[in-house]
Design an enzyme around this catalytic site. Sequence first.
Site, PDB file in Angstrom:
ATOM      1  N   ASP A  14      -0.170   5.047   0.900  1.00 37.98           N
ATOM      2  CA  ASP A  14      -0.382   6.053   1.941  1.00 37.98           C
ATOM      3  C   ASP A  14      -0.306   5.434   3.332  1.00 37.98           C
ATOM      4  O   ASP A  14      -0.973   4.434   3.627  1.00 37.98           O
ATOM      5  CB  ASP A  14      -1.747   6.721   1.761  1.00 37.98           C
ATOM      6  CG  ASP A  14      -1.844   7.487   0.445  1.00 37.98           C
ATOM      7  OD1 ASP A  14      -0.790   7.743  -0.165  1.00 37.98           O
ATOM      8  OD2 ASP A  14      -2.964   7.815   0.029  1.00 37.98           O
ATOM      9  N   ASP A  30       0.861  -1.173   0.000  1.00 39.46           N
ATOM     10  CA  ASP A  30       0.000   0.000   0.000  1.00 39.46           C
ATOM     11  C   ASP A  30       0.908   1.238   0.000  1.00 39.46           C
ATOM     12  O   ASP A  30       2.074   1.166   0.421  1.00 39.46           O
ATOM     13  CB  ASP A  30      -0.884  -0.033   1.245  1.00 39.46           C
ATOM     14  CG  ASP A  30      -1.699   1.224   1.419  1.00 39.46           C
ATOM     15  OD1 ASP A  30      -2.356   1.658   0.460  1.00 39.46           O
ATOM     16  OD2 ASP A  30      -1.680   1.781   2.538  1.00 39.46           O
ATOM     17  N   ASP A  90      -1.444  -0.374   6.289  1.00 37.48           N
ATOM     18  CA  ASP A  90      -1.685   0.241   7.599  1.00 37.48           C
ATOM     19  C   ASP A  90      -3.137   0.222   8.018  1.00 37.48           C
ATOM     20  O   ASP A  90      -3.452   0.494   9.173  1.00 37.48           O
ATOM     21  CB  ASP A  90      -1.261   1.718   7.533  1.00 37.48           C
ATOM     22  CG  ASP A  90      -2.212   2.507   6.634  1.00 37.48           C
ATOM     23  OD1 ASP A  90      -3.045   3.276   7.161  1.00 37.48           O
ATOM     24  OD2 ASP A  90      -2.159   2.325   5.406  1.00 37.48           O
TER      25      ASP A  90
END
Length: 261
Positions: A20, A18, A191
């Site tokens: 961001d 991922d 995250d």
Amino acid sequence: MSAAVSGDGSVQSGAFFDLDRTLMAGSSGFHWARAAYRAGLLSRRQIAADAWANVQFRLRGSTDAETGEVVQRLGLWLVGRRVKDLDRLAPGVLAGVLPRLYPTMLQIAYDHQDSGRPVFICTAASPGTADMLAHVLGFDGAAGTALQTRDGVYTGRLDGPFCYGEGKPLRMRELAARQRLSLAASYAYSDSASDIPMLRAVGHPVAVNPDAQLARVAAQEGWQVLRFETLGRRLKIGGAILAAAAAGQVGRQVAGRRAPA
């Protein structure tokens, strides 16, 4: 899909990251918006709203509802915009994103490559942003959210699945099929709870600076967890201190009013 096997009989695996709050601190979308503002494509009010959203994102991540609102707003804004005008934002986006990359995560990605695994960015951002960063970082590819165009302008519609939530495993399977990789032998890093489908799509999921919901799932399922981002924790602690100080001040004022003359 059956496991892809190399000439020496080993299963071929990859690593999916991922973007961001995983590869970088904060949101790449904010730096895209800032570049658009500097190019005269966004108003001061719009960039101020995006800046506040970026602070909130760093503190607690995003929600499905917020992400849906962003996609809808972006779609309306894109209608009739020239593709070349947005392509020209690339240098400004890079200038904002590159200093915010996590060295820890870059090293992990490069260690995967050195072990023979191709590495990919898998993000809700546009393919232009995803592919650009993958190229600059020396990654092997990327998957993003394709935007529909016609005659050199954006229509405001998506061109395929939204690379978010359940959409990410779809794009990961496409990459794995092209590269002849086994997802069951692969790694994924994120995250956010919104990426639980992404993490469950591979045999080796890793939660990176996870939000509260992802941290709970990771603990329940025994996933590896990496924690090294400190700004969010500092902001939360600072906010708690300010709140406590404000509460103490109010308490003293109330006590002062109640004290006998």
